[in-house]
Design a protein around this motif. Structure first.
Motif, PDB file in Angstrom:
ATOM      1  N   GLY A  16       0.800  -1.218   0.000  1.00  0.00           N
ATOM      2  CA  GLY A  16       0.000   0.000   0.000  1.00  0.00           C
ATOM      3  C   GLY A  16       0.831   1.266   0.000  1.00  0.00           C
ATOM      4  N   VAL A  17       2.010   1.216   0.621  1.00  0.00           N
ATOM      5  CA  VAL A  17       2.893   2.385   0.632  1.00  0.00           C
ATOM      6  C   VAL A  17       3.460   2.621  -0.768  1.00  0.00           C
ATOM      7  N   LYS A  18       3.775   1.535  -1.472  1.00  0.00           N
ATOM      8  CA  LYS A  18       4.282   1.653  -2.842  1.00  0.00           C
ATOM      9  C   LYS A  18       3.235   2.276  -3.762  1.00  0.00           C
ATOM     10  N   GLU A  19       1.961   2.113  -3.378  1.00  0.00           N
ATOM     11  CA  GLU A  19       0.871   2.664  -4.189  1.00  0.00           C
ATOM     12  C   GLU A  19       0.447   4.046  -3.710  1.00  0.00           C
ATOM     13  N   GLY A  20       1.211   4.604  -2.769  1.00  0.00           N
ATOM     14  CA  GLY A  20       0.925   5.970  -2.320  1.00  0.00           C
ATOM     15  C   GLY A  20       0.318   6.087  -0.945  1.00  0.00           C
ATOM     16  N   GLY A  21       0.045   4.953  -0.298  1.00  0.00           N
ATOM     17  CA  GLY A  21      -0.540   4.997   1.041  1.00  0.00           C
ATOM     18  C   GLY A  21       0.477   5.425   2.095  1.00  0.00           C
ATOM     19  N   THR A  22      -0.016   5.681   3.298  1.00  0.00           N
ATOM     20  CA  THR A  22       0.842   6.128   4.397  1.00  0.00           C
ATOM     21  C   THR A  22       0.883   5.068   5.491  1.00  0.00           C
ATOM     22  N   LEU A  23       2.090   4.685   5.889  1.00  0.00           N
ATOM     23  CA  LEU A  23       2.262   3.702   6.955  1.00  0.00           C
ATOM     24  C   LEU A  23       2.170   4.393   8.308  1.00  0.00           C
ATOM     25  N   GLU A  24       1.305   3.883   9.175  1.00  0.00           N
ATOM     26  CA  GLU A  24       1.157   4.428  10.522  1.00  0.00           C
ATOM     27  C   GLU A  24       1.464   3.325  11.530  1.00  0.00           C
ATOM     28  N   ILE A  25       2.521   3.535  12.320  1.00  0.00           N
ATOM     29  CA  ILE A  25       2.916   2.571  13.345  1.00  0.00           C
ATOM     30  C   ILE A  25       2.411   3.066  14.695  1.00  0.00           C
ATOM     31  N   LEU A  26       1.507   2.315  15.292  1.00  0.00           N
ATOM     32  CA  LEU A  26       0.882   2.727  16.547  1.00  0.00           C
ATOM     33  C   LEU A  26       1.490   2.038  17.767  1.00  0.00           C
ATOM     34  N   MET A  27       2.186   0.924  17.547  1.00  0.00           N
ATOM     35  CA  MET A  27       2.835   0.204  18.649  1.00  0.00           C
ATOM     36  C   MET A  27       4.232  -0.209  18.216  1.00  0.00           C
ATOM     37  N   ARG A  28       5.201   0.017  19.085  1.00  0.00           N
ATOM     38  CA  ARG A  28       6.576  -0.390  18.780  1.00  0.00           C
ATOM     39  C   ARG A  28       7.091  -1.449  19.749  1.00  0.00           C
ATOM     40  N   GLU A  29       6.285  -1.806  20.736  1.00  0.00           N
ATOM     41  CA  GLU A  29       6.632  -2.880  21.649  1.00  0.00           C
ATOM     42  C   GLU A  29       5.356  -3.464  22.240  1.00  0.00           C
ATOM     43  N   VAL A  30       5.454  -4.696  22.718  1.00  0.00           N
ATOM     44  CA  VAL A  30       4.299  -5.370  23.308  1.00  0.00           C
ATOM     45  C   VAL A  30       4.674  -5.908  24.683  1.00  0.00           C
ATOM     46  N   ASP A  31       3.659  -6.052  25.522  1.00  0.00           N
ATOM     47  CA  ASP A  31       3.856  -6.659  26.839  1.00  0.00           C
ATOM     48  C   ASP A  31       3.853  -8.177  26.672  1.00  0.00           C
ATOM     49  N   ILE A  32       4.806  -8.838  27.316  1.00  0.00           N
ATOM     50  CA  ILE A  32       4.900 -10.289  27.175  1.00  0.00           C
ATOM     51  C   ILE A  32       5.082 -10.962  28.532  1.00  0.00           C
ATOM     52  N   LYS A  33       4.836 -12.277  28.534  1.00  0.00           N
ATOM     53  CA  LYS A  33       5.084 -13.109  29.708  1.00  0.00           C
ATOM     54  C   LYS A  33       5.802 -14.361  29.237  1.00  0.00           C
ATOM     55  N   CYS A  34       6.922 -14.679  29.893  1.00  0.00           N
ATOM     56  CA  CYS A  34       7.695 -15.854  29.502  1.00  0.00           C
ATOM     57  C   CYS A  34       8.756 -16.147  30.554  1.00  0.00           C
ATOM     58  N   LEU A  35       9.432 -17.274  30.392  1.00  0.00           N
ATOM     59  CA  LEU A  35      10.589 -17.554  31.234  1.00  0.00           C
ATOM     60  C   LEU A  35      11.714 -16.596  30.844  1.00  0.00           C
ATOM     61  N   PRO A  36      12.555 -16.197  31.795  1.00  0.00           N
ATOM     62  CA  PRO A  36      13.635 -15.256  31.484  1.00  0.00           C
ATOM     63  C   PRO A  36      14.505 -15.685  30.302  1.00  0.00           C
TER      64      PRO A  36
END
Length: 204
Positions: A115-135
């Motif tokens: 879509g960006v190649k066709e002229g659309g605009t990329l909007e990034i609303l999250m750059r990290e997520v909350d997670i749960k796991c073993l260390p």
């Protein structure tokens, strides 16, 4: 197991005067808590080494007093001065390798959306997520391929590829990335609608 940063630290006393003295010497007051210990341990680290920890959410091996006390930890918080520019205190959380913890993981977006190649605009609303796991399962980053996103497409949390042994805690329907229509097209449509409305009003 993912990346582990090794960090030298020293035990320290407490109090404002001690904290000021440490900062003058190029050190930062810090504490490490958790790990089933009844009290937090006051430590200090080099201000220079803090640069390696910025935006890092993985494991840290703290070597206190030249290795007399070694602990596995994660960076929990960095406190800044009133200007919000200079760090003044750091919090570490000790972890047990066989007990799950909650932390965050950085998202790395790869590929150029169609879509960006066709002229659309990329909007990034999250750059990290909350997670749960073993260390030992904390990912250095989660890679997300966005090359197939077309104009109008939305990528949600549920669309993120989840590494083995990791649980994402954010709402599955939360928007991460979207490709919006070109601004020119939106403006043209609005102008056309406005002109039609004006014309209809003048004809009445």
């Amino acid at each position: 197991m993912g990346k582990i940063i090794k960090l030298e630290a020293k035990s320290r006393g407490t109090g404002k005067q001690i904290a000021k003295k440490l900062r003058r010497e190029g050190l930062l007051p810090a504490i490490i808590y958790g790990g089933g210990r009844p009290e937090a341990t006051p430590i200090s680290i080099s201000q220079k080494t803090l640069k390696d920890l910025m935006h890092y959410h993985g494991l840290i091996e703290l070597s206190i007093d030249e290795g007399k006390d070694k602990r596995m930890a994660i960076l929990k918080d960095i406190q800044y001065d009133y200007l919000g520019t200079n760090p003044v205190h750091v919090d570490f959380q000790e972890v047990k390798m066989d007990e799950p913890i909650e932390t965050v993981a950085e998202l790395e977006f790869v590929g150029e959306p169609k879509g960006v190649k066709e002229g659309g605009t990329l909007e990034i609303l999250m750059r990290e997520v909350d997670i749960k796991c073993l260390p030992g399962n904390i990912p250095e980053k989660i890679v997300v391929d966005i090359s197939n996103l077309d104009i109008g497409d939305v990528l949600h949390v549920k669309d993120i590829p989840v590494p083995e042994g990791v649980e994402i805690l954010n709402s599955p329907e939360e928007t991460v990335v979207l490709v919006s229509e070109p601004e020119e097209e939106i403006t043209t449509e609005e102008e056309t609608t406005s002109e039609e409305t004006t014309q209809e009003s003048s004809e009445q």
